[in-house]
Design an enzyme around this catalytic site. Structure first.
Site, PDB file in Angstrom:
ATOM      1  N   ASP A  98      52.514  18.153  30.910  1.00 43.55           N
ATOM      2  CA  ASP A  98      51.285  18.365  30.134  1.00 43.55           C
ATOM      3  C   ASP A  98      51.202  17.259  29.089  1.00 43.55           C
ATOM      4  O   ASP A  98      52.100  17.115  28.265  1.00 43.55           O
ATOM      5  CB  ASP A  98      51.398  19.743  29.448  1.00 43.55           C
ATOM      6  N   ASP A 218      45.541  17.400  28.606  1.00 47.91           N
ATOM      7  CA  ASP A 218      45.051  18.396  27.654  1.00 47.91           C
ATOM      8  C   ASP A 218      43.735  17.929  27.017  1.00 47.91           C
ATOM      9  O   ASP A 218      43.611  16.775  26.596  1.00 47.91           O
ATOM     10  CB  ASP A 218      46.121  18.565  26.562  1.00 47.91           C
ATOM     11  N   GLU A 297      42.019  19.032  31.875  1.00 45.63           N
ATOM     12  CA  GLU A 297      41.614  20.329  31.304  1.00 45.63           C
ATOM     13  C   GLU A 297      40.152  20.220  30.873  1.00 45.63           C
ATOM     14  O   GLU A 297      39.824  20.089  29.706  1.00 45.63           O
ATOM     15  CB  GLU A 297      42.498  20.696  30.106  1.00 45.63           C
ATOM     16  N   HIS A 357      47.641  29.864  29.936  1.00 46.10           N
ATOM     17  CA  HIS A 357      48.238  30.287  28.649  1.00 46.10           C
ATOM     18  C   HIS A 357      47.218  30.417  27.524  1.00 46.10           C
ATOM     19  O   HIS A 357      47.600  30.727  26.392  1.00 46.10           O
ATOM     20  CB  HIS A 357      49.294  29.251  28.261  1.00 46.10           C
ATOM     21  N   ASP A 358      45.953  30.146  27.794  1.00 47.17           N
ATOM     22  CA  ASP A 358      44.920  30.267  26.765  1.00 47.17           C
ATOM     23  C   ASP A 358      43.982  31.443  27.021  1.00 47.17           C
ATOM     24  O   ASP A 358      43.060  31.679  26.236  1.00 47.17           O
ATOM     25  CB  ASP A 358      44.039  28.999  26.737  1.00 47.17           C
TER      26      ASP A 358
HETATM   27  C1  NOJ Z   1      44.302  23.108  25.202  1.00 48.29           C
HETATM   28  C2  NOJ Z   1      45.596  23.828  25.389  1.00 48.29           C
HETATM   29  O1  NOJ Z   1      45.585  24.489  26.611  1.00 48.29           O
HETATM   30  C3  NOJ Z   1      45.752  24.755  24.217  1.00 48.29           C
HETATM   31  O2  NOJ Z   1      46.822  25.651  24.388  1.00 48.29           O
HETATM   32  C4  NOJ Z   1      45.912  23.923  22.988  1.00 48.29           C
HETATM   33  O3  NOJ Z   1      45.964  24.767  21.864  1.00 48.29           O
HETATM   34  C5  NOJ Z   1      44.760  22.927  22.814  1.00 48.29           C
HETATM   35  N1  NOJ Z   1      44.396  22.292  24.039  1.00 48.29           N
HETATM   36  C6  NOJ Z   1      45.127  21.852  21.825  1.00 48.29           C
HETATM   37  O4  NOJ Z   1      46.096  20.999  22.361  1.00 48.29           O
END
Ligand code: NOJ
Length: 589
Positions: A98, A218, A297, A357-358
């Protein structure tokens, strides 16, 4: 058709901190991950995406990176990483890392140097702005332009960070503000500076040289900002907007919050420039052998460039953005998505996911409280049977659910602790309501430790050791790997069988997608057609069995390949019976 490995692979996202604790300190690590590779192989996934494994002060659970070319000490050493990578490759499992390009940690050496003075060699590596002069010296307009959001005179504009209030933080050393799209501990790099690019590309090469198979990139949409930095028009702060979102009851209120969200970040997101950057990074990957890959992402298919010169894939996030996964939603999504991809290039490749994970766990997001397990099977069947590369998130294979924390001191996700404090202290929200909201907004809920067995701490770490986040006690009720592995009726076994079915049927890997029965509200039916094979896929999202007629198709024979329940009594194309919540995959000829 010859597909690349990343087109046929099923990716499995590992959240390293919560995956497996090898050294017994309550935190996942490389030793633990290495020990679980055989289990992942047995499950049947092909590639692993690791959320950040770099040293980090953990303000954003690892997405605040303080050194791009080493390993977080709590996860192990670089040697442990190499051992893991080698062990994964030996088992035929690819590994992607990542890469956070937009920002570093505020403890990264680059930032410490950059903030130390206005004329150090890295002075221009981050986005610095002078404070605005007091309004009396600025203009005579009596109308507030919102630059005092947060009560701070001199902030360059009214931009908000999407995590913790104003997007500008003052550094007394330089008597200037630095910009951060995310937390103040995550300063944005200045990507206009060629030295920044060079440094980050060197970091990417470091891991590519070690043999990693690619990167998940990311938050690429946040890399550039509007050069004029105009104020946004939204009359709310971030905390007020989050609260409005939590309190929205009607569709109109929800739409208003959605509009506000877009308007608030319009100058900070999706700016031009990212395409050129992606091209540069792609050309670096293409120097390496082994078809290294990039997945962004972002859901904007234009980041795939002409299909060969930017990213290999971007996530189909619109598929997961739904309260319920219904046949109509999936059909609409596929129609839009595949059409958008076709415009990029005939070879542009889809990438489907339903969680990470988000986001909330699949059980909580798409469950109905009564048939969560059945619906979880259908979720998996959807991402595995649609055209494109599936990304799965660790824990979904055993049906892990969101775990709501009940005490603010347990929270690790600073997005939520910040929101809780702001709500209570600044917006006067009752602490019980603030806690309830924080527990639902926090991403901790989907990041609790992996449940390996019915043992103390779910087998994640030894008895008596405090795991970094609480373990969901439902490991004792069968939500664990060890119990499900030996249970033919478990979700784990279903995952295993469906993964195997996907792998052994070329139509499911390379076939095109043709929707059928498009008016059905309860069944999702489609064909996957490849040169060597055509598969009929039927997913019944209702709690009633269904009888479907496909006799209008130009096929006469049907051979059952996979079913989630009992084999159907009839295999005649004019009367196919699909169980309630059933999955049926058949080869037609
Ligand atoms: C996306 C990531 O998936 C998330 O977990 C993160 O907080 C933000 N980008 C900032 O890097």
């Amino acid at each position: 058709m010859t597909l690349k490995w990343w087109q046929t692979a099923v990716f499995y996202q590992i959240y390293p901190r919560s995956f497996a604790d090898g050294n017994g300190d309550g935190i996942g690590d490389f030793m633990g991950m290495t020990a679980k590779l055989d289990t992942l192989k047995e499950l049947g996934v092909d590639a692993l995406w690791l959320s950040p494994h770099f040293p980090s002060p953990m303000w954003d659970c690892g997405y605040d990176i303080s050194d791009y070319t080493s390993v977080a000490p709590e996860y192990g050493t670089l040697e442990d990483f190499k051992t893991f990578l080698e062990a994964a490759h030996r088992r035929g499992l690819r590994v992607i890392l990542d890469l956070a390009l937009n920002h570093t940690s505020d403890e990264h050496a680059w930032f410490l140097e950059s903030k130390s003075s206005r004329d150090n060699p890295k002075a221009d590596w981050y986005v610095w702005m002078d404070p605005l002069p007091p309004p009396s010296l600025r203009d005579a307009s009596p109308v507030s332009n919102g630059r005092n959001v947060g009560g701070r005179e001199g902030v360059p504009n009214n931009w908000q960070s999407c995590f913790d209030g104003p997007a500008w933080t003052y550094a007394p050393e330089r008597r200037q503000y630095y910009y951060h799209y995310f937390m103040k501990q995550q300063p944005d790099l200045n990507w206009q500076n060629p030295a920044v690019k060079q440094a980050m590309w060197d970091a990417a090469r470091f891991w590519l040289d070690l043999g990693v198979d690619g990167f998940r990139l990311d938050a690429i949409g946040t890399i550039y900002e509007h050069p004029d930095m105009p104020d946004h028009p939204v009359p709310l702060t971030l905390a007020e907007m989050r609260l409005a979102s939590d309190r929205a009851k009607t569709d109109a209120e929800r739409k208003q919050v959605g509009d506000y969200w877009r308007e608030m970040f319009q100058y900070q997101y999706g700016r031009p420039g990212v395409h050129d950057l992606m091209k540069e990074l792609r050309s670096i990957l293409d120097e390496y052998d082994g078809d290294r890959m990039l997945v962004g992402e972002d859901d904007d298919v234009n980041y795939m460039g002409d299909g060969k010169d930017e990213l290999h894939m971007v996530f189909n996030f619109p598929l997961m953005r739904a309260d319920r996964l219904t046949p109509a939603h999936i059909r609409r999504n596929q129609a839009e998505r595949l059409a958008a991809l076709a415009k990029v290039s005939p070879q542009a490749w889809p990438c489907n996911t339903l969680g990470n994970h988000d986001s909330p766990r699949i059980h909580n997001r798409y469950g109905d409280g009564e048939h969560d397990r059945e619906l979880a099977r259908l979720s998996l069947a959807t991402v595995l049977a649609l055209k494109g590369t599936p990304f799965l998130y660790n824990g979904e294979e055993i049906g892990m659910t969101d775990f709501y924390l009940t005490d603010i001191s347990q929270f690790k996700d600073t997005l939520a602790t910040w929101y809780y404090r702001e709500a209570v202290e600044k917006l006067g929200v009752d602490p019980a309501e603030a806690l309830h909201n924080a527990a639902r907004q926090t991403r901790d809920k989907c990041r609790t430790p992996m449940q390996w067995q019915d043992a103390p701490n779910g087998g994640f770490c030894p008895a008596g050791v405090a795991p970094w986040l609480p373990v969901n006690p439902d490991f004792a009720k069968g939500v664990n790997v060890a119990d499900q592995r030996v249970d033919p009726a478990s979700l784990w076994t279903f995952y295993q069988e469906m993964l195997a079915a996907r792998k052994s049927n070329p139509a499911l890997l390379e076939g095109d997608y043709l929707p059928l029965q498009e008016n059905s509200e309860t069944c999702l039916a489609f064909l996957r057609r490849a040169d060597s094979q055509t598969c009929l896929v039927v997913l019944n999202f209702s709690d009633q069995p269904d009888l479907l007629d496909f006799s209008n198709l130009p096929y006469r024979e049907m051979q059952l390949l996979f079913t989630s329940g009992r084999p159907p009594r009839s295999m005649a194309l004019d009367a196919i019976q699909v169980d309630r919540f059933g999955v049926l995959i058949a080869e037609v000829a």
